[in-house]
Design an enzyme around this catalytic site. Structure first.
Site, PDB file in Angstrom:
ATOM      1  N   ASP A  97       9.653 -22.498  -1.822  1.00 57.68           N
ATOM      2  CA  ASP A  97       8.733 -22.631  -0.693  1.00 57.68           C
ATOM      3  C   ASP A  97       7.337 -22.075  -0.943  1.00 57.68           C
ATOM      4  O   ASP A  97       6.615 -21.721  -0.012  1.00 57.68           O
ATOM      5  CB  ASP A  97       9.342 -21.905   0.514  1.00 57.68           C
ATOM      6  N   GLU A 119      16.777 -25.535  -3.855  1.00 56.94           N
ATOM      7  CA  GLU A 119      16.782 -24.669  -2.662  1.00 56.94           C
ATOM      8  C   GLU A 119      16.142 -25.402  -1.470  1.00 56.94           C
ATOM      9  O   GLU A 119      15.268 -24.894  -0.770  1.00 56.94           O
ATOM     10  CB  GLU A 119      16.084 -23.331  -2.920  1.00 56.94           C
ATOM     11  N   GLU A 133       5.511 -20.169   4.190  1.00 59.97           N
ATOM     12  CA  GLU A 133       6.650 -20.778   3.480  1.00 59.97           C
ATOM     13  C   GLU A 133       7.435 -21.790   4.314  1.00 59.97           C
ATOM     14  O   GLU A 133       7.922 -22.785   3.783  1.00 59.97           O
ATOM     15  CB  GLU A 133       7.587 -19.674   2.959  1.00 59.97           C
ATOM     16  N   HIS A 210       6.434  -7.705   0.855  1.00 58.96           N
ATOM     17  CA  HIS A 210       5.228  -8.427   0.433  1.00 58.96           C
ATOM     18  C   HIS A 210       4.775  -9.530   1.379  1.00 58.96           C
ATOM     19  O   HIS A 210       3.675 -10.035   1.243  1.00 58.96           O
ATOM     20  CB  HIS A 210       5.445  -9.045  -0.955  1.00 58.96           C
ATOM     21  N   ARG A 212       3.280 -12.257   3.794  1.00 63.79           N
ATOM     22  CA  ARG A 212       1.966 -12.369   4.432  1.00 63.79           C
ATOM     23  C   ARG A 212       2.004 -12.089   5.929  1.00 63.79           C
ATOM     24  O   ARG A 212       1.107 -11.466   6.482  1.00 63.79           O
ATOM     25  CB  ARG A 212       1.409 -13.787   4.237  1.00 63.79           C
ATOM     26  N   HIS A 243       4.780  -4.696  -4.897  1.00 67.48           N
ATOM     27  CA  HIS A 243       4.205  -6.017  -5.219  1.00 67.48           C
ATOM     28  C   HIS A 243       2.744  -5.833  -5.637  1.00 67.48           C
ATOM     29  O   HIS A 243       2.054  -4.946  -5.114  1.00 67.48           O
ATOM     30  CB  HIS A 243       4.323  -6.892  -3.966  1.00 67.48           C
TER      31      HIS A 243
END
Ligand code: UD1
Ligand code: UDP
Length: 384
Positions: A97, A119, A133, A210, A212, A243
């Site tokens: 994604d 996936e 995503e 991590h 967003r 990250h």
């Protein structure tokens, strides 16, 4: 001979495509594999490539520090377009994604190349979570010809969107193939600090963040919860591979630096990470992949998200969606630290995501698709 271009660019999509690349490369008679790294990530991608000994045929070197989604998308379209024009493969394979996933499928479509999506079918049905995503997945699905769904839930989500049943296969998730390749008895860590932490014989809580949509206040709240836990439980060690995104690094270091039992470390290479994970007591994370790996080891996971596209382990009870509220994260973790029976209830190894044969199934499906063979595909069925 069919030419298959496998496109990847970040840490997770590369981990989950590695077993497929390795499996395709075994079939030299039938497939020529072209590996294309957008390098949307740099150091975190190179770590994975080293572990799986993959040298990309093309490395587009897209990453710039703090890239915006629009610039990242624009640059990836341009550079990928040139490669696909030159190579014109018989199929493009993408995973998951990320921007690399969506753009890979879009550029393949522009060049009228069929797309295989590994996936496929994960959904929250919430446009903003995870961001971007959820939309990347949906956009990729409409561009895809072969959908490799990891679970039956994912297949059902695709059917609901009127995707034809003949194009969907339940393969299991290659995340478990990658684990099987990498988990070793008596593993020796390459980062000495990990050996040191283990030798202290304290229980370990592993943390990663991590996403967003969690940047800013939510991430700060989650870090505060970890800080309070670290202060209240000095007999626990907290290990947090941070990250490389500067936005993430800033808030994590500002909140958690200088605590004796909190180890803020650089991203671990995949082998170190999963072998270390297997030795931890509890995981607190907003990661997609880690949510799938933890249940394999029977380690309780608290997921720092409002919704998850991976409901299977939540149903089995090893994963709890804890959200981003500081107090709730603190209280739920505290309960798992103090209450043995609450902990035991969550800590059972389940495998809703894969059986280690996902790459083999995927390659078999590709052989059928190209009329190289006509074998019956035994889809993945989870065993508790
Ligand atoms: C990306 C994916 C996300 C995935 C995550 C896995 C998108 C939009 N997001 O998010 O779905 O969960 O990867 O980690 O595709 N950086 C480095 N070195 C690296 C990697 C990143 O310095 O090796 C820094 C750079 O400043 C870069 C920033 O992190 O600009 C963000 O990277 P980006 O790929 O845009 O997004 P992620 O947040 O990593
Ligand atoms: N991972 C890793 N090193 C780390 C942290 C995570 O190799 O320091 C691996 C982890 O095992 C999992 C993947 O990275 O397979 C998850 O990546 P990430 O959380 O960045 O992305 P997501 O899965 O959320 O898209």
């Amino acid at each position: 001979m069919k030419k298959i271009a496998v496109i990847f660019g970040t840490r997770p999509d590369t981990i989950k495509l590695a077993s497929i690349i390795l499996e395709l490369k075994k079939e030299k008679k039938f497939f020529k594999v072209i590996t294309i790294a957008t390098a949307q990530h740099r150091q975190m991608l190179d770590q994975v490539l080293n572990i799986f000994k993959i040298t990309p045929d093309y490395d587009l070197n897209i990453m710039v520090p703090q890239q915006s989604l629009a610039t990242l998308t624009k640059n990836t379209i341009g550079k990928l377009g040139e490669v696909l024009l030159k190579e014109h493969p018989d199929m493009v394979i993408v995973q998951g994604d990320t921007t690399t996933t969506f753009v890979g499928s879009l550029v393949a479509f522009y060049h009228q190349i069929p797309v295989g999506h590994v996936e496929a079918g994960l959904r929250t049905n919430d446009k903003a979570n995870p961001f971007p995503e959820e939309i990347n997945r949906r956009l990729t699905s409409v561009l895809t010809d072969l959908h490799f769904a990891p679970t039956d839930t994912a297949k059902k989500a695709l059917l609901k969107e009127n995707i034809s049943a003949e194009s969907i296969f339940v393969t299991g998730n290659t995340v478990i193939d990658a684990l099987n390749i990498s988990i070793k008895k008596n593993y020796k860590f390459t980062v000495p600090m990990l050996n040191e932490v283990i030798s202290q014989r304290k229980k370990i809580i592993l943390v990663t963040m991590h996403r967003r949509e969690n940047w800013g206040k939510p991430m700060k709240g989650a870090c505060n919860a970890v800080k309070r836990l670290a202060i209240q439980y000095p007999d626990f060690n907290f290990v947090f591979p941070v990250h490389l995104n500067p936005v993430v690094k800033e808030v994590v270091h500002n909140t958690l630096d200088n605590l004796k039992n909190v180890f803020l470390i650089a991203p671990l290479d995949y082998s170190d990470f999963v072998n270390f994970m297997s030795k931890t007591y509890l995981i607190i994370t907003d990661s997609g992949g880690v949510q799938e790996e933890g249940p394999h080891f029977g380690i309780p996971i608290l997921v720092l998200r409002k919704v998850t596209e991976r409901p299977e382990a939540v149903k089995y009870g090893t994963v709890k969606l804890v959200g981003l509220d500081e107090d709730k994260i603190f209280r739920t973790s505290k309960r798992l630290i103090e209450n043995k029976s609450a902990y035991k209830k969550m800590a059972s190894a389940v495998n809703p995501y894969g059986d280690g044969l996902s790459a083999k199934r995927t390659v078999q499906i590709l052989k059928n698709y190209f009329n190289i063979s006509n074998s019956l595909i035994k889809e993945f069925i989870p065993h508790k």
